[in-house]
Enzyme design. Structure first.
Site, PDB file in Angstrom:
ATOM      1  N   ARG A  53       0.862  -1.191   0.000  1.00 23.61           N
ATOM      2  CA  ARG A  53       0.000   0.000   0.000  1.00 23.61           C
ATOM      3  C   ARG A  53       0.894   1.234   0.000  1.00 23.61           C
ATOM      4  O   ARG A  53       2.085   1.169   0.212  1.00 23.61           O
ATOM      5  CB  ARG A  53      -0.954   0.000   1.192  1.00 23.61           C
ATOM      6  CG  ARG A  53      -0.277  -0.266   2.503  1.00 23.61           C
ATOM      7  CD  ARG A  53      -0.869   0.470   3.647  1.00 23.61           C
ATOM      8  NE  ARG A  53      -0.816   1.904   3.441  1.00 23.61           N
ATOM      9  CZ  ARG A  53       0.291   2.633   3.614  1.00 23.61           C
ATOM     10  NH1 ARG A  53       1.444   2.073   3.930  1.00 23.61           N
ATOM     11  NH2 ARG A  53       0.253   3.951   3.440  1.00 23.61           N
ATOM     12  N   GLY A  54       0.228   2.372  -0.244  1.00 25.08           N
ATOM     13  CA  GLY A  54       0.951   3.603  -0.498  1.00 25.08           C
ATOM     14  C   GLY A  54       1.013   3.779  -2.003  1.00 25.08           C
ATOM     15  O   GLY A  54       1.399   2.851  -2.727  1.00 25.08           O
ATOM     16  N   ALA A  55       0.608   4.960  -2.487  1.00 22.93           N
ATOM     17  CA  ALA A  55       0.491   5.157  -3.936  1.00 22.93           C
ATOM     18  C   ALA A  55       1.764   4.782  -4.704  1.00 22.93           C
ATOM     19  O   ALA A  55       1.697   4.031  -5.679  1.00 22.93           O
ATOM     20  CB  ALA A  55       0.078   6.603  -4.231  1.00 22.93           C
ATOM     21  N   ARG A  96      -7.491  -1.807  -7.397  1.00 19.63           N
ATOM     22  CA  ARG A  96      -7.699  -0.601  -6.576  1.00 19.63           C
ATOM     23  C   ARG A  96      -8.164   0.555  -7.450  1.00 19.63           C
ATOM     24  O   ARG A  96      -7.349   1.278  -8.008  1.00 19.63           O
ATOM     25  CB  ARG A  96      -6.395  -0.193  -5.865  1.00 19.63           C
ATOM     26  CG  ARG A  96      -5.891  -1.129  -4.791  1.00 19.63           C
ATOM     27  CD  ARG A  96      -6.751  -1.148  -3.539  1.00 19.63           C
ATOM     28  NE  ARG A  96      -6.896   0.155  -2.936  1.00 19.63           N
ATOM     29  CZ  ARG A  96      -5.997   0.727  -2.137  1.00 19.63           C
ATOM     30  NH1 ARG A  96      -4.866   0.104  -1.870  1.00 19.63           N
ATOM     31  NH2 ARG A  96      -6.224   1.911  -1.611  1.00 19.63           N
ATOM     32  N   GLN A 203      -3.300   2.461   9.834  1.00 20.93           N
ATOM     33  CA  GLN A 203      -1.996   2.589   9.171  1.00 20.93           C
ATOM     34  C   GLN A 203      -1.049   3.502   9.954  1.00 20.93           C
ATOM     35  O   GLN A 203       0.165   3.326   9.916  1.00 20.93           O
ATOM     36  CB  GLN A 203      -2.158   3.128   7.744  1.00 20.93           C
ATOM     37  CG  GLN A 203      -2.865   2.176   6.803  1.00 20.93           C
ATOM     38  CD  GLN A 203      -4.341   2.498   6.673  1.00 20.93           C
ATOM     39  OE1 GLN A 203      -4.974   2.958   7.619  1.00 20.93           O
ATOM     40  NE2 GLN A 203      -4.907   2.258   5.507  1.00 20.93           N
ATOM     41  N   ASP A 244      -3.548  10.038  -2.617  1.00 18.16           N
ATOM     42  CA  ASP A 244      -3.751   9.030  -3.645  1.00 18.16           C
ATOM     43  C   ASP A 244      -4.126   9.644  -4.983  1.00 18.16           C
ATOM     44  O   ASP A 244      -3.894   9.035  -6.025  1.00 18.16           O
ATOM     45  CB  ASP A 244      -4.829   8.032  -3.201  1.00 18.16           C
ATOM     46  CG  ASP A 244      -4.308   7.106  -2.123  1.00 18.16           C
ATOM     47  OD1 ASP A 244      -3.819   6.027  -2.481  1.00 18.16           O
ATOM     48  OD2 ASP A 244      -4.357   7.471  -0.935  1.00 18.16           O
ATOM     49  N   ASN A 254      -7.254  11.331  -0.073  1.00 11.65           N
ATOM     50  CA  ASN A 254      -6.299  10.605   0.762  1.00 11.65           C
ATOM     51  C   ASN A 254      -7.087   9.730   1.734  1.00 11.65           C
ATOM     52  O   ASN A 254      -8.317   9.705   1.717  1.00 11.65           O
ATOM     53  CB  ASN A 254      -5.387  11.588   1.508  1.00 11.65           C
ATOM     54  CG  ASN A 254      -4.195  10.898   2.154  1.00 11.65           C
ATOM     55  OD1 ASN A 254      -3.522  10.084   1.522  1.00 11.65           O
ATOM     56  ND2 ASN A 254      -3.924  11.203   3.403  1.00 11.65           N
ATOM     57  N   LYS A 255      -6.383   9.001   2.560  1.00  6.96           N
ATOM     58  CA  LYS A 255      -7.007   8.072   3.491  1.00  6.96           C
ATOM     59  C   LYS A 255      -8.128   8.736   4.280  1.00  6.96           C
ATOM     60  O   LYS A 255      -8.028   9.886   4.674  1.00  6.96           O
ATOM     61  CB  LYS A 255      -5.947   7.514   4.440  1.00  6.96           C
ATOM     62  CG  LYS A 255      -6.422   6.389   5.341  1.00  6.96           C
ATOM     63  CD  LYS A 255      -7.012   5.233   4.538  1.00  6.96           C
ATOM     64  CE  LYS A 255      -6.028   4.678   3.529  1.00  6.96           C
ATOM     65  NZ  LYS A 255      -6.655   3.673   2.639  1.00  6.96           N
TER      66      LYS A 255
END
Length: 353
Positions: A53-55, A96, A203, A244, A254-255
């Site tokens: 995970r993480g762009a 995703r 996270q 993202d 974003n999250k």
């Protein structure tokens, strides 16, 4: 004073064994496990389930995944290989739908494929491997440059609030939002970092707090609903988050929970900085209203982290993975090509010139 940081590579290609090696971020902080993925199904699941995970890390995994999937092909001609490649690309893209880096990396791999027109399948496969490696190497340089640019906005001893994880394990190295913190530490510039837990997948608690503690950075973990009080108490001088996707007008996905932090920062007069690789800026996406928000399973809220369910059985849930911070709440967007300030409809396109 310079202190070198030991970074964990979260996505690595083992080409000799046709394997993608990833750090399973779902098991942190209790277990540090590296998974060896040998099939497209495993790579798809790893992206979907946030094992990687993480762009930027998603983009790196997608590049390697597209290469490995094509490497398996028995095609005898360029045209046959391209048909197989397109199937691999389409499959990985479905993992995703919100992460623009996923599509950016896959499109880049396709562009490289098309540049090799007329070559043998083996030559094309070699070119795809080269391109995937370039995506990883470039991300490392991008992250370092974002860190340098963000560091110019900060001062020694500042309190920094961050949400989710935009650190080294989410990228090739350094991270995006955490890059200035790592670079600062290497140069004797120290920050006091406050990490939101980032519910429901935690996270911030599981990943950001873990990797900063591993790097011996001064980090304090707080629950998401404590962001207001630490700002009010004067503990926070800047907010740094990753993203993202950035729309053409500067709206940023974003999250989940990031927009709430942005609203609080605006209220308390705390600068809110988005650290964004150029690859996450989507000028074809007009505003945040055009960003698809992924919904995830309700059990992430009700039972995932508990020995026993912490909600009544059968209760309805709503679990969006992202939210969008309005451009009016964002002080600046920090990229590898420079720092963009409002109005973003003017400053963001200039970054691509």
């Amino acid at each position: 004073m310079s202190t070198e940081t030991n970074f964990i590579q979260s996505v690595v290609l083992d080409d000799a064994n046709s394997t993608l090696v990833i750090l399973d971020q779902t098991l942190l902080p209790n277990e540090k496990v590296f998974l060896r993925l040998t099939s497209q199904n495993q790579i798809w699941e790893a992206i979907y389930a946030l094992r990687v995970r993480g762009a930027p890390a998603i983009g790196i995994a997608a590049g390697y995944g597209a290469y490995l999937g094509t490497k398996e092909s028995k095609a005898k001609t360029y045209e046959e290989l391209y048909e197989d490649f397109k199937k691999v690309k389409e499959y990985l893209a479905s993992s995703r739908p919100t992460a623009v880096n996923l599509f950016w990396a896959l499109d880049r791999m396709e562009s490289r494929f098309k540049k090799e027109v007329g070559k043998t399948p083996d030559e094309v496969k070699s070119a795809l491997r080269e391109e995937a490696e370039a995506i990883r190497a470039e991300d490392e340089m991008v992250c370092k440059t974002i860190g340098e640019n963000a560091l110019s906005l900060l001062k020694d001893g500042m309190g920094i609030l961050t949400h989710c994880n935009a650190g080294a394990i989410a990228t090739a190295k350094y991270g995006t939002a955490l890059a200035p913190i790592y670079l600062g530490k290497e140069r004797g510039i120290n920050f006091k970092v406050y990490a939101d837990e980032t519910r429901p997948l935690l996270q911030g608690a599981r990943l950001t707090a873990w990797e900063l503690q591993e790097a011996e950075v001064d980090v304090t973990l707080i629950a998401d609903n404590m962001a207001s009080i630490v700002m009010k108490e004067g503990k926070i001088q800047a907010v740094l988050v990753g993203c993202d996707r950035v729309a053409a007008n500067g709206d940023t996905a974003n999250k989940i929970g990031t927009s709430g932090v942005a609203i609080l920062a605006k209220h308390y007069g705390v600068p809110f900085y988005v650290c964004a690789p150029l690859s996450t800026i989507d000028l074809n996406c007009k505003t945040g209203d055009d960003i698809h928000i992924e919904l995830r399973p309700g059990e992430e809220i009700t039972s995932k982290w508990y020995e026993k369910p912490m909600a009544p059985e059968g209760v309805k849930t709503y679990n969006p993975c992202f939210d969008v911070s309005d451009n009016r709440l964002i002080t600046a967007i920090v990229t590898e090509k420079g720092i963009a300030y409002p109005p973003y409809t003017e400053s963001l396109p200039k970054l691509f010139e």
